[in-house]
Design an enzyme around this catalytic site. Structure first.
Site, PDB file in Angstrom:
ATOM      1  N   HIS A  77       0.608  -1.410   0.518  1.00  0.00           N
ATOM      2  CA  HIS A  77       0.133   0.208   0.131  1.00  0.00           C
ATOM      3  C   HIS A  77       0.753   0.978   0.292  1.00  0.00           C
ATOM      4  CE1 HIS A  77       0.756   0.834   4.305  1.00  0.00           C
ATOM      5  NE2 HIS A  77       0.282  -0.539   4.518  1.00  0.00           N
ATOM      6  N   ASP A  79      -0.476   4.304   1.321  1.00  0.00           N
ATOM      7  CA  ASP A  79      -0.895   6.052   1.681  1.00  0.00           C
ATOM      8  C   ASP A  79       0.010   5.517   2.736  1.00  0.00           C
ATOM      9  OD1 ASP A  79      -2.344   3.210   2.534  1.00  0.00           O
ATOM     10  OD2 ASP A  79      -3.769   4.398   4.004  1.00  0.00           O
ATOM     11  N   ASP A 140       6.574   1.952   6.391  1.00  0.00           N
ATOM     12  CA  ASP A 140       5.034   1.243   5.926  1.00  0.00           C
ATOM     13  C   ASP A 140       4.273   1.590   5.363  1.00  0.00           C
ATOM     14  OD1 ASP A 140       2.581   0.195   6.228  1.00  0.00           O
ATOM     15  OD2 ASP A 140       2.313   1.089   8.597  1.00  0.00           O
ATOM     16  N   GLU A 174      -5.361   1.581   2.699  1.00  0.00           N
ATOM     17  CA  GLU A 174      -4.931   0.959   4.026  1.00  0.00           C
ATOM     18  C   GLU A 174      -4.852   1.578   4.815  1.00  0.00           C
ATOM     19  OE1 GLU A 174      -2.894  -2.615   6.479  1.00  0.00           O
ATOM     20  OE2 GLU A 174      -2.585  -0.535   5.960  1.00  0.00           O
ATOM     21  N   GLU A 175      -4.455   2.328   5.310  1.00  0.00           N
ATOM     22  CA  GLU A 175      -4.327   2.648   6.854  1.00  0.00           C
ATOM     23  C   GLU A 175      -5.578   3.201   7.206  1.00  0.00           C
ATOM     24  OE1 GLU A 175      -2.164   1.795   9.061  1.00  0.00           O
ATOM     25  OE2 GLU A 175      -0.666   2.157   7.309  1.00  0.00           O
ATOM     26  N   ASP A 197       4.199  -6.503   3.998  1.00  0.00           N
ATOM     27  CA  ASP A 197       3.968  -4.792   4.724  1.00  0.00           C
ATOM     28  C   ASP A 197       3.804  -5.641   5.591  1.00  0.00           C
ATOM     29  OD1 ASP A 197       2.849  -2.322   5.614  1.00  0.00           O
ATOM     30  OD2 ASP A 197       0.800  -3.202   5.257  1.00  0.00           O
ATOM     31  N   HIS A 380       3.209   4.553  12.519  1.00  0.00           N
ATOM     32  CA  HIS A 380       3.315   5.465  12.448  1.00  0.00           C
ATOM     33  C   HIS A 380       3.486   6.707  13.928  1.00  0.00           C
ATOM     34  CE1 HIS A 380      -0.747   1.925  11.593  1.00  0.00           C
ATOM     35  NE2 HIS A 380       0.549   2.535  10.292  1.00  0.00           N
TER      36      HIS A 380
HETATM   37 ZN    ZN Z   1       1.095  -1.566   6.375  1.00  0.00          ZN
END
Ligand code: ZN
Length: 411
Positions: A77, A79, A140, A174-175, A197, A380
């Site tokens: 992903h 994003d 990520d 995805e997030e 991922d 994150h």
């Molecule tokens: Zn991820």
């Protein structure tokens, strides 16, 4: 181009997703990166490079000459998490890590210390990439994106190692839990796929939670509090009693780990007249969700019975299911990933994911999709990091998986 050079380029594009947006992709930055990738994949010479109207990018590495093998895919992903700024990411490469503190210069209070981050202890001698202190890094999942593109380039340039057709899929959002929403499984056309991922070198994930969301709405009766005697029924008190009776030990996120499930109240919207409680229900065994939901419902009804005139309305929504229920019918998908890691000198680490991935949803949409390590850590967060050597290993694993599906075991 090296996986590191690609990664450093991708992380400078702000692709933070946005839950409030109803657009797909939810933010324009994701489309900017998708268009960059589209051009790059064309320039590399991939086939069927298509960026669709929802911002999903797919492409094909054609099979090497004369090879008959099933179509498989790799997915990442683009994003990054809405929880942390992804604007003006300034990636830094800390060469030859030796256990020293990594101080991030744009906010020197942000430090990566070995004693706080056990995974760093395995990284001596490696090159570590971090952000500069003000933003997340975006490993990520741009590490996964860079690894897949680099593996595709390698396969194109080394047609001697036979492989079948390889599909690449890059997804938005995805997030915020929407990555699988508009993924066209039929158009992807693969018998299985792997998301890139995951975290530490060796991670191979094919079990996730099964998940439901419960919404309990307690109804009361509001009157002027000065004249409420014998009249008012306070829904806040009813909900508070309910929350107090929910078991915690062995049944809450803060008291469980491994294969234990939980019941987790996470949102409260309270007023005297009407108080709504949202509760996450999680278990690795789907049938156990019903057991937990029955328990929650019984507690709610018991409490309501103690407050004559109060009411409760209960709604249950399915979130996602344990992908193992699909993947156990496709043991080769896991077996070939295990073999690919061992060929790269890595012993697979197989732990259940206490959450869901796009792969959980895709598996139930007809595309069995376990998750492979991409090297991401502390995602994150402003302390997010990735090791260059782990990214290189992930590229090797992708290449090995591709070749294993053509039935050739590479030394
Ligand atoms: Zn991820």
């Amino acid at each position: 181009m090296s996986v590191l050079d690609r990664f450093l380029r991708y992380v400078t594009v702000d692709t933070r997703s946005d839950e409030q947006s109803t657009a797909c992709p939810s933010t324009p930055g994701q489309l900017v990166l998708m268009q960059m990738l589209e051009q790059e994949l064309r320039a590399l010479g991939l086939d069927d490079v298509v960026l669709d109207e929802h911002g999903y990018l797919m492409a094909t590495v054609p099979a090497s000459a004369g090879v008959e093998a099933p179509v498989i895919g790799f997915i990442a992903h683009v994003d990054t998490s809405p929880e942390m700024s992804g604007t003006d990411v300034r990636p830094l490469v800390h060469a030859a890590y030796d256990g020293r503190d990594l101080v991030l210069p744009d906010d020197p209070s942000v430090v990566l210390r070995e004693r706080d981050i056990p995974a760093l202890r395995q990284q001596h001698g490696h090159d570590i990439v971090t952000a500069s202190g003000l933003t997340l890094l975006g490993a990520d999942d741009k590490a996964g994106v860079a690894e897949i593109v680099t593996a595709a380039e390698y396969l194109l340039q080394h047609p001697g190692g036979p492989h079948g057709p390889i599909r690449l899929g890059f997804t938005p959002d995805e997030e915020i839990g929407r990555g699988a929403d508009r993924f066209d499984v039929a158009r992807f056309g693969a018998i299985c796929a792997y998301t890139l991922d995951g975290g530490s070198r060796g991670e191979l994930e094919y079990e996730s939670f099964s998940a439901d969301a419960m919404t309990l709405t307690f109804g009361g009766f509001n009157t002027h509090p000065g004249y409420a005697k014998g009249q008012m029924i306070n829904a806040i008190r009813v909900a508070a009693r309910f929350l107090d009776r929910l078991p915690t030990a062995g049944m809450s996120p803060e008291t469980t780990s491994g294969y234990e499930g939980f019941v987790h109240p996470y949102q409260l919207d309270a007023s005297v007249d009407r108080t709504r409680v949202k509760v996450l229900i999680r278990d690795f065994v789907t049938a156990e969700l019903t057991v937990k939901e029955a328990l929650v419902e019984r507690i709610a009804r018991d409490v309501v019975n103690e407050y004559p005139g109060a009411s409760v309305d209960i709604r249950i929504d399915e979130s996602y299911r344990n992908m193992r229920e699909v993947l156990e019918h496709h043991p080769q998908v896991i077996e070939r990933a295990r073999a690919a890691m061992r060929q790269a000198g890595i012993e697979p680490i197989e732990n259940p994911i206490r959450g869901g991935t796009d792969g959980s949803r895709l598996s139930f949409m007809g595309l069995p999709t376990p998750n492979l390590f991409a090297g991401e850590h502390n995602f994150h967060s402003r302390r997010e990091w990735v090791s260059v050597q782990d990214m290189e290993k992930a590229v090797e694993v992708i290449v090995n998986v591709a070749r294993n599906w053509a039935g050739t075991d590479r030394k």
